[in-house]
Design a protein around this motif. Structure first.
Motif, PDB file in Angstrom:
ATOM      1  N   ARG A 112      19.719 -23.757 -11.458  1.00 25.71           N
ATOM      2  CA  ARG A 112      19.335 -24.818 -10.529  1.00 25.71           C
ATOM      3  C   ARG A 112      18.237 -24.322  -9.594  1.00 25.71           C
ATOM      4  O   ARG A 112      17.225 -24.995  -9.385  1.00 25.71           O
ATOM      5  CB  ARG A 112      20.538 -25.265  -9.717  1.00 25.71           C
ATOM      6  CG  ARG A 112      20.131 -26.196  -8.613  1.00 25.71           C
ATOM      7  CD  ARG A 112      21.289 -26.867  -7.947  1.00 25.71           C
ATOM      8  NE  ARG A 112      20.787 -27.691  -6.871  1.00 25.71           N
ATOM      9  CZ  ARG A 112      20.743 -27.290  -5.606  1.00 25.71           C
ATOM     10  NH1 ARG A 112      21.168 -26.101  -5.284  1.00 25.71           N
ATOM     11  NH2 ARG A 112      20.260 -28.085  -4.686  1.00 25.71           N
ATOM     12  N   ALA A 113      18.430 -23.116  -9.056  1.00 27.02           N
ATOM     13  CA  ALA A 113      17.421 -22.558  -8.156  1.00 27.02           C
ATOM     14  C   ALA A 113      16.072 -22.463  -8.862  1.00 27.02           C
ATOM     15  O   ALA A 113      15.029 -22.831  -8.306  1.00 27.02           O
ATOM     16  CB  ALA A 113      17.869 -21.186  -7.682  1.00 27.02           C
ATOM     17  N   LEU A 147      14.455 -25.908  -9.429  1.00 32.14           N
ATOM     18  CA  LEU A 147      13.819 -26.421  -8.214  1.00 32.14           C
ATOM     19  C   LEU A 147      12.444 -25.785  -8.044  1.00 32.14           C
ATOM     20  O   LEU A 147      11.463 -26.451  -7.707  1.00 32.14           O
ATOM     21  CB  LEU A 147      14.693 -26.120  -6.996  1.00 32.14           C
ATOM     22  CG  LEU A 147      15.957 -26.948  -6.888  1.00 32.14           C
ATOM     23  CD1 LEU A 147      16.792 -26.486  -5.710  1.00 32.14           C
ATOM     24  CD2 LEU A 147      15.613 -28.424  -6.743  1.00 32.14           C
ATOM     25  N   ASP A 199      19.423 -14.848  -6.009  1.00 37.04           N
ATOM     26  CA  ASP A 199      19.501 -16.294  -5.858  1.00 37.04           C
ATOM     27  C   ASP A 199      18.944 -16.699  -4.499  1.00 37.04           C
ATOM     28  O   ASP A 199      19.610 -16.587  -3.489  1.00 37.04           O
ATOM     29  CB  ASP A 199      20.950 -16.728  -5.989  1.00 37.04           C
ATOM     30  CG  ASP A 199      21.070 -18.242  -6.009  1.00 37.04           C
ATOM     31  OD1 ASP A 199      22.187 -18.721  -6.008  1.00 37.04           O
ATOM     32  OD2 ASP A 199      20.031 -18.915  -6.010  1.00 37.04           O
ATOM     33  N   ASP A 200      17.724 -17.173  -4.507  1.00 35.26           N
ATOM     34  CA  ASP A 200      17.140 -17.596  -3.241  1.00 35.26           C
ATOM     35  C   ASP A 200      17.172 -19.103  -3.091  1.00 35.26           C
ATOM     36  O   ASP A 200      16.843 -19.637  -2.048  1.00 35.26           O
ATOM     37  CB  ASP A 200      15.691 -17.120  -3.131  1.00 35.26           C
ATOM     38  CG  ASP A 200      15.669 -15.638  -2.853  1.00 35.26           C
ATOM     39  OD1 ASP A 200      14.787 -14.970  -3.360  1.00 35.26           O
ATOM     40  OD2 ASP A 200      16.565 -15.161  -2.141  1.00 35.26           O
ATOM     41  N   GLY A 201      17.535 -19.768  -4.168  1.00 32.76           N
ATOM     42  CA  GLY A 201      17.500 -21.217  -4.111  1.00 32.76           C
ATOM     43  C   GLY A 201      18.836 -21.760  -3.675  1.00 32.76           C
ATOM     44  O   GLY A 201      19.765 -21.036  -3.361  1.00 32.76           O
ATOM     45  N   GLY A 202      18.928 -23.077  -3.667  1.00 31.60           N
ATOM     46  CA  GLY A 202      20.189 -23.720  -3.419  1.00 31.60           C
ATOM     47  C   GLY A 202      20.633 -23.662  -1.976  1.00 31.60           C
ATOM     48  O   GLY A 202      21.764 -23.987  -1.659  1.00 31.60           O
ATOM     49  N   ARG A 232      24.111 -22.049 -10.978  1.00 30.16           N
ATOM     50  CA  ARG A 232      23.423 -21.865  -9.686  1.00 30.16           C
ATOM     51  C   ARG A 232      22.046 -21.271  -9.892  1.00 30.16           C
ATOM     52  O   ARG A 232      21.052 -21.694  -9.282  1.00 30.16           O
ATOM     53  CB  ARG A 232      24.221 -20.905  -8.816  1.00 30.16           C
ATOM     54  CG  ARG A 232      25.495 -21.440  -8.308  1.00 30.16           C
ATOM     55  CD  ARG A 232      25.915 -20.598  -7.141  1.00 30.16           C
ATOM     56  NE  ARG A 232      25.103 -20.950  -6.014  1.00 30.16           N
ATOM     57  CZ  ARG A 232      25.593 -21.567  -4.942  1.00 30.16           C
ATOM     58  NH1 ARG A 232      26.857 -21.843  -4.873  1.00 30.16           N
ATOM     59  NH2 ARG A 232      24.798 -21.884  -3.951  1.00 30.16           N
TER      60      ARG A 232
END
Lengths: 356, 309
Positions: B187-188, B191, A24-27, B184
């Motif tokens: 969502r990432a 984006l 998870d690199d986003g957020g 999560r």
């Protein structure tokens, strides 16, 4: 790079899956605030909102979904409608929901969580009595699992693809796939039933002589198997997370520098790679505290360890809703507070967050 | 990108575009399969899953449902493995082997249904949070983070306790507590997808929110959803076993968790009935491990950065 600990989350949540910690690199939101005070306030504010949401959801779950408390109280007693109405008024159930919630919130804030149906005692007292046993079990298991898991995980990741690595990953995936309660039952059967090395359940045997040393030694004797059970599952998660984290650091230029300085491979790992790999791991360790609480409930159930988890299980059997609600509030708040504390400590551990 | 251009009048060309799209899709699947085959652990997991699913589906062919009936049990109480009962009997004299076989159906059914529920919630929340932005995203992500931190089992227990024990309860309790990770992730990915130029083109051509999300964002996040789903089923099967063990499942249905629950309450542990403990437990272990291996392999295919881990 900003590493806001609350945001470098593992995609599959605390209890589900330690295997893909780095996908998870986003957020990630930019910036960590202007100063420490602002950081502190934003974290404490977030924790306050989270705690409020816990209370709100407990109210929703146990008051609205959970059915009429009057039904639960009068289950075995025949009552007339007039008596029921009187009881409703006495409990404040005839008021509008918003007002009921305010009363409820007031009760929670003053430590009044109602009275257990089963024990006829205030829920807060019961939780207080059982807290020590849970802290002892969970604390010991966490220390054992963290020290062993992080150490093994770092070594496995450092020598990726080696036989040691493969064995450790295989072992961890297997342990992680095993249900905690089943592991506990197997451990009881092997170490207590067949080998007879340890007691089957409980915390202290009834025939242990009073006095500090006999009691402590007997408690430790009882503690071994539950800790082994709980630590095994947590250990598996830590190995996988730490390994993945070390793999992320392995390509770093600073490691080339360290090697060029002539450091031994062992020193490069211990002094350079591991400290950096530890930072994201610490975050994940705290995010997975919820899973640890789940493990505690199951372990205490299997071993009849007289802690909060067993209390929750006993409440579930009845079902004793006030007690269940109390343990729900307690466990959730404890995990949220621990995460907030971790966020604050993390700022001192990681200079990148401090200067962001 | 697979939709035909609006305002193209000639029908034959439309079908050819569609055929082209299908051809491209087939090629992509072929490519995916070739890469997946490289993952040895993933192939082992897939083979294991196939065997387990076939056995679960074939349970009615292999044995009668009467094998689950306590009143028609033929064996003794907690009888060790013998020729008649290859894996022994439970505390009411039923064959543990047949119970495990039938239990697979409930365990897999609950695991998969609960995962689907979690995936739907997670995908909806994730895409909405990635697409809209502003206060809605803030709110959605706060709720997601809250769910991530909260002890899942405690929440599931509370939910299941107020809803009363049944299969639906377990599905809801697992589904409602296991979506945030997916949200999560989605969502990432949303984006990342929304930053690509073809979305700007779609917006310029007047595509609405719904069109953008379903036609452009969703197909691109689907592979990740698939990998995440596979891993999620593993934890849903574990969660099912856990909740059934705690007595929250339907008491009339046999699942691996309820078998272990009865093994625990009937004293099989102190009796030393290892067959009664090991069989359902190893079944859970095998299913969870297979799903985990498949999920890790899928992740490695979709995310080359993870390859070889």
């Amino acid at each position: 790079m900003t590493r806001d600990p609350s945001l470098v989350a593992e995609p599959d949540g605390p209890a589900t899956n330690p295997t893909n910690a780095s996908t998870d690199d986003g957020g990630r939101r930019p910036g960590g605030g202007d100063g420490f005070v602002r950081y502190l306030l934003s974290k404490l504010g977030g924790a306050a909102i989270s705690l409020f949401m816990v209370v709100l959801s407990a109210f929703f779950l146990f008051r609205i979904l959970g059915g009429d408390p009057v039904d639960a109280l009068t289950r075995d007693v025949p009552t007339t409608p007039a008596e029921r109405a009187a009881l409703r008024e006495q409990l404040g159930l005839d008021q509008p929901l918003s007002l009921q919630f305010l009363h409820y919130l007031q009760g929670v804030l003053t430590g009044d969580l109602g009275e257990s149906y089963q024990y006829q005692q205030p829920v807060t007292t019961l939780i207080g009595e059982r807290l020590g046993a849970t802290v002892l079990l969970t604390g010991t298991a966490l220390v054992v699992a963290a020290s062993l898991g992080l150490w093994i995980g770092a070594r496995a990741g450092w020598r990726q693809g080696s036989r040691f690595d493969k064995v450790q990953v295989g072992l961890s995936l297997t342990l992680w796939s095993a249900p905690t309660f089943w592991l506990g039952m197997i451990i009881i059967m092997v170490f207590a039933r067949y080998l007879g090395l340890f007691p089957i359940n409980g915390m202290v045997s009834p025939h242990t002589p009073p006095g500090f040393w006999p009691q402590t030694l007997d408690t430790l004797h009882h503690l071994v198997l539950p800790v082994l059970t709980m630590a095994s599952v947590i250990y598996a998660q830590y190995v996988l997370v730490m390994r993945s984290s070390v793999l992320d650091e392995k390509g770093g230029d600073y490691l080339v520098t360290a090697r060029a300085k002539g450091l031994r491979d062992d020193m490069v790992r211990r002094r350079h790679a591991v400290p950096n790999a530890l930072l994201p791991t610490v975050t994940l360790v705290f995010l997975q505290l919820g899973g640890v609480v789940g493990g505690a409930i199951l372990t205490e159930t299997v071993f009849s360890w007289p802690g909060l988890g067993l209390l929750a299980y006993q409440a579930l059997k009845i079902p004793d809703l006030p007690l269940l609600q109390g343990t729900f509030l307690f466990f959730s708040s404890a995990v949220i507070l621990a995460n907030t504390a971790a966020d604050l400590v993390y700022r001192f551990l990681d200079p990148r967050v401090r200067h962001a | 990108m697979n939709t035909p251009l609006p305002g193209t009048p000639d029908a034959p060309r439309l079908t050819s575009v569609r055929a082209l799209a299908w051809q491209r899709r087939r090629a992509a699947i072929g490519r995916f399969w070739r890469e997946y085959r490289q993952q040895r652990a993933g192939m082992v997991g897939l083979a294991g899953l196939l065997i387990i699913v076939v056995l679960a589906l074939a349970a009615p062919l292999i044995s009668d449902r009467d094998a689950l009936d306590v009143t028609q049990a033929t064996g003794d109480r907690l009888q060790p493995p013998s020729l008649e009962f290859p894996l022994g009997t439970d505390e009411t004299g039923r064959s543990v082997l047949l119970l495990t076989l039938w239990g697979a159906r409930i365990s897999l059914l609950v695991g998969i249904t609960a995962t689907l529920l979690a995936m739907v919630i997670g995908t909806l929340v994730g895409i909405a949070a990635g697409h809209f932005g502003g206060w809605l995203t803030g709110l959605l992500m706060r709720v997601t983070d809250w769910f991530i931190v909260l002890p899942r089992l405690v929440l599931a227990i509370a939910l299941a306790a107020v809803l009363g024990p049944s299969l639906t309860t377990i599905v809801i309790a697992i589904g409602v507590t296991s979506w945030p990770g997916t949200a999560r992730l989605i969502r990432a990915q949303t984006l990342a997808v929304e930053a690509r130029p073809y979305l700007e083109r779609a917006k310029a051509l007047g595509a609405g929110h719904w069109h953008q999300m379903t036609r452009h964002v969703l197909p691109n996040v689907m592979p990740l959803v698939l990998a995440s789903t596979t891993l999620e089923v593993a934890s849903a099967v574990l969660a099912e076993a856990t909740l059934s063990f705690l007595g929250l499942g339907d008491p009339s249905r046999v699942s691996w968790g309820s078998m272990l629950s009865r093994a625990n309450s009937s004293g099989a542990v102190t009796y030393g009935a290892w067959w009664y403990l090991l069989t359902p437990g190893l079944a859970i272990l095998a299913v969870v491990l297979c799903f985990t291996l498949c999920g890790r392999a899928l992740e490695a295919v979709f995310n080359p950065r993870l390859r070889g881990r």
